[in-house]
Design an enzyme around this catalytic site. Sequence first.
Site, PDB file in Angstrom:
ATOM      1  N   HIS A   1      -3.485   6.619   2.290  1.00  0.00           N
ATOM      2  CA  HIS A   1      -3.933   5.290   1.854  1.00  0.00           C
ATOM      3  C   HIS A   1      -5.311   5.031   2.457  1.00  0.00           C
ATOM      4  O   HIS A   1      -5.548   5.258   3.640  1.00  0.00           O
ATOM      5  CB  HIS A   1      -2.926   4.244   2.327  1.00  0.00           C
TER       6      HIS A   1
ATOM      7  N   ASN B   1     -10.250  -0.796  -0.103  1.00  0.00           N
ATOM      8  CA  ASN B   1      -8.790  -0.726  -0.043  1.00  0.00           C
ATOM      9  C   ASN B   1      -8.221  -1.380  -1.303  1.00  0.00           C
ATOM     10  O   ASN B   1      -8.345  -2.584  -1.491  1.00  0.00           O
ATOM     11  CB  ASN B   1      -8.329  -1.461   1.225  1.00  0.00           C
TER      12      ASN B   1
ATOM     13  N   CYS C   1       0.809  -1.228   0.000  1.00  0.00           N
ATOM     14  CA  CYS C   1       0.000   0.000   0.000  1.00  0.00           C
ATOM     15  C   CYS C   1       0.841   1.277   0.000  1.00  0.00           C
ATOM     16  O   CYS C   1       0.314   2.367  -0.195  1.00  0.00           O
ATOM     17  CB  CYS C   1      -0.956  -0.018   1.181  1.00  0.00           C
TER      18      CYS C   1
HETATM   19  O1  UT7 Z   1      -3.678  -1.776   3.704  1.00  0.00           O
HETATM   20  C1  UT7 Z   1      -3.642  -2.242   5.018  1.00  0.00           C
HETATM   21  C2  UT7 Z   1      -4.606  -3.391   5.032  1.00  0.00           C
HETATM   22  N1  UT7 Z   1      -5.236  -3.733   6.234  1.00  0.00           N
HETATM   23  C3  UT7 Z   1      -5.892  -2.930   7.114  1.00  0.00           C
HETATM   24  O2  UT7 Z   1      -5.900  -1.752   7.071  1.00  0.00           O
HETATM   25  C4  UT7 Z   1      -6.658  -3.664   8.195  1.00  0.00           C
HETATM   26  C5  UT7 Z   1      -6.595  -3.005   9.540  1.00  0.00           C
HETATM   27  N2  UT7 Z   1      -7.552  -3.621  10.435  1.00  0.00           N
HETATM   28  C6  UT7 Z   1      -8.868  -3.344  10.408  1.00  0.00           C
HETATM   29  O3  UT7 Z   1      -9.292  -2.515   9.631  1.00  0.00           O
HETATM   30  C7  UT7 Z   1      -9.792  -4.032  11.402  1.00  0.00           C
HETATM   31  O4  UT7 Z   1      -9.006  -4.807  12.300  1.00  0.00           O
HETATM   32  C8  UT7 Z   1     -10.854  -4.930  10.714  1.00  0.00           C
HETATM   33  C9  UT7 Z   1     -11.860  -4.067   9.970  1.00  0.00           C
HETATM   34  C10 UT7 Z   1     -10.169  -5.886   9.746  1.00  0.00           C
HETATM   35  C11 UT7 Z   1     -11.593  -5.720  11.773  1.00  0.00           C
HETATM   36  O5  UT7 Z   1     -12.202  -4.840  12.703  1.00  0.00           O
HETATM   37  P1  UT7 Z   1     -12.084  -5.109  14.257  1.00  0.00           P
HETATM   38  O6  UT7 Z   1     -12.809  -4.027  14.946  1.00  0.00           O
HETATM   39  O7  UT7 Z   1     -10.631  -5.288  14.600  1.00  0.00           O
HETATM   40  O8  UT7 Z   1     -12.895  -6.468  14.402  1.00  0.00           O
HETATM   41  P2  UT7 Z   1     -12.435  -7.854  15.043  1.00  0.00           P
HETATM   42  O9  UT7 Z   1     -11.616  -8.608  14.069  1.00  0.00           O
HETATM   43  O10 UT7 Z   1     -11.899  -7.627  16.428  1.00  0.00           O
HETATM   44  O11 UT7 Z   1     -13.816  -8.571  15.207  1.00  0.00           O
HETATM   45  C12 UT7 Z   1     -14.802  -8.099  16.150  1.00  0.00           C
HETATM   46  C13 UT7 Z   1     -16.009  -9.009  16.039  1.00  0.00           C
HETATM   47  C14 UT7 Z   1     -15.642 -10.494  16.156  1.00  0.00           C
HETATM   48  O12 UT7 Z   1     -16.741 -11.114  16.823  1.00  0.00           O
HETATM   49  P3  UT7 Z   1     -16.635 -11.505  18.387  1.00  0.00           P
HETATM   50  O13 UT7 Z   1     -15.469 -12.421  18.489  1.00  0.00           O
HETATM   51  O14 UT7 Z   1     -16.423 -10.196  19.089  1.00  0.00           O
HETATM   52  O15 UT7 Z   1     -17.959 -12.144  18.648  1.00  0.00           O
HETATM   53  C15 UT7 Z   1     -15.588 -10.967  14.733  1.00  0.00           C
HETATM   54  O16 UT7 Z   1     -15.876 -12.342  14.619  1.00  0.00           O
HETATM   55  O17 UT7 Z   1     -16.604  -8.846  14.745  1.00  0.00           O
HETATM   56  C16 UT7 Z   1     -16.698 -10.146  14.104  1.00  0.00           C
HETATM   57  N3  UT7 Z   1     -16.481  -9.942  12.673  1.00  0.00           N
HETATM   58  C17 UT7 Z   1     -17.475  -9.714  11.817  1.00  0.00           C
HETATM   59  N4  UT7 Z   1     -18.810  -9.615  11.961  1.00  0.00           N
HETATM   60  C18 UT7 Z   1     -19.561  -9.356  10.872  1.00  0.00           C
HETATM   61  C19 UT7 Z   1     -15.306  -9.950  11.996  1.00  0.00           C
HETATM   62  N5  UT7 Z   1     -15.528  -9.702  10.688  1.00  0.00           N
HETATM   63  C20 UT7 Z   1     -16.870  -9.560  10.554  1.00  0.00           C
HETATM   64  C21 UT7 Z   1     -17.682  -9.293   9.456  1.00  0.00           C
HETATM   65  N6  UT7 Z   1     -19.016  -9.200   9.650  1.00  0.00           N
HETATM   66  N7  UT7 Z   1     -17.202  -9.123   8.204  1.00  0.00           N
END
Ligand code: UT7
Length: 330
Positions: A257, A287, A112
């Site tokens: 980005h 992204n 990125c």
């Molecule tokens: O170019 C660089 C590329 N990458 C990035 O920029 C990624 C940076 N990271 C992020 O943007 C965030 O970490 C994400 C958007 C990927 C994830 O957000 P988060 O707030 O860190 O969510 P999480 O992974 O901690 O998940 C929270 C909850 C979980 O459920 P429980 O365990 O709390 O019950 C996940 O299972 O949300 C659940 N979850 C979803 N629910 C519905 C994870 N993905 C999804 C989804 N839909 N797509």
Amino acid sequence: MSGIKILATGSCKPALTITNDDLKKCIDTNDEWIHSRTGISTRRMTNGEPTWYIGAAAAKQALERAKLSPEKIDMIICTTITGDYFTPSCAAVIGREIGAVGCPAFDISAACSGFVYALDIAQKYLASGAMKNVLVVSAERLSTITNFTDRSSCILFGDGAAAAVVTSSDKFYSSYMGCDGTGMKYLYAKADHRDHPFTDSPVYYDDQTSPDAPVGVLVQDGKEVYKFATKALPHALMSALEGTGRTVDDIDIIVPHQANIRIIETAAKNLGLPMEKFFVNIEHSGNTSSASIPIALDEAMISGAVHEGQTLGLCGFGAGLTQAAIIMDT
Ligand code: UT7
């Protein structure tokens, strides 16, 4: 001080629009979760068009707008992590397609941060006087390496391309580029290797990338990348400003980005800057890795949000882990 002038930009947004609801076909998710956690509503995807094709379309538009014929291009730098061939480079194929043959053409892989890295390389060649016009093309088809069964990553990514034709100027320019490979384990995709007649199966960096990780798809530790990104964005910008006598308040507009709206909001807060200073288009692009900054820059230049007489900040961060920023007067 040897600056650069962006003569023109161009972009190619593939025709397929994938909504958050469309993703329900592959994963258990909903529009509310995706939009509130990332700021994304839709992203574009290619429907079979190769990476070189969308890159060439963006490059043609940039050349047309710059009123420059392809023979006037002295170098082509393409940034991509999703090229169509191991070799030749995507830059070579794009050069062939747009009629810019003979000049040096090569790809760089900085995820990125790719566009900012490439622009900085271009600036060095332009500053030396060795070249007059450099074409930077960023083209990505992240849909080809996205794991559509991983709901925490597949919601983020999209496809797209953008290009910039740059020449030298005597205006202010400062940059920073960095990479910390100790963070490689947080975001990677293993290259696809064929069976080999003389050796065993390919060896990756197995204490960094999981032996169980599928080949050819992105693996991401979202939380670690998030933590890195919220620090990298301010760090790269401040590092580019270091020693210049300018402060972050001197920047009129920043094109970062487009990874996650919450990353940009947190970085803005940490920098003490209002969100109005950040150009954001993530809602309808997702992204697109190295293409995300130039696609946003293209929109910003066309809408007039970026124009002559400003101090512009560009900032990328991503797999590597890489980070890079440019501060320049337009
Ligand atoms: O170019 C660089 C590329 N990458 C990035 O920029 C990624 C940076 N990271 C992020 O943007 C965030 O970490 C994400 C958007 C990927 C994830 O957000 P988060 O707030 O860190 O969510 P999480 O992974 O901690 O998940 C929270 C909850 C979980 O459920 P429980 O365990 O709390 O019950 C996940 O299972 O949300 C659940 N979850 C979803 N629910 C519905 C994870 N993905 C999804 C989804 N839909 N797509």
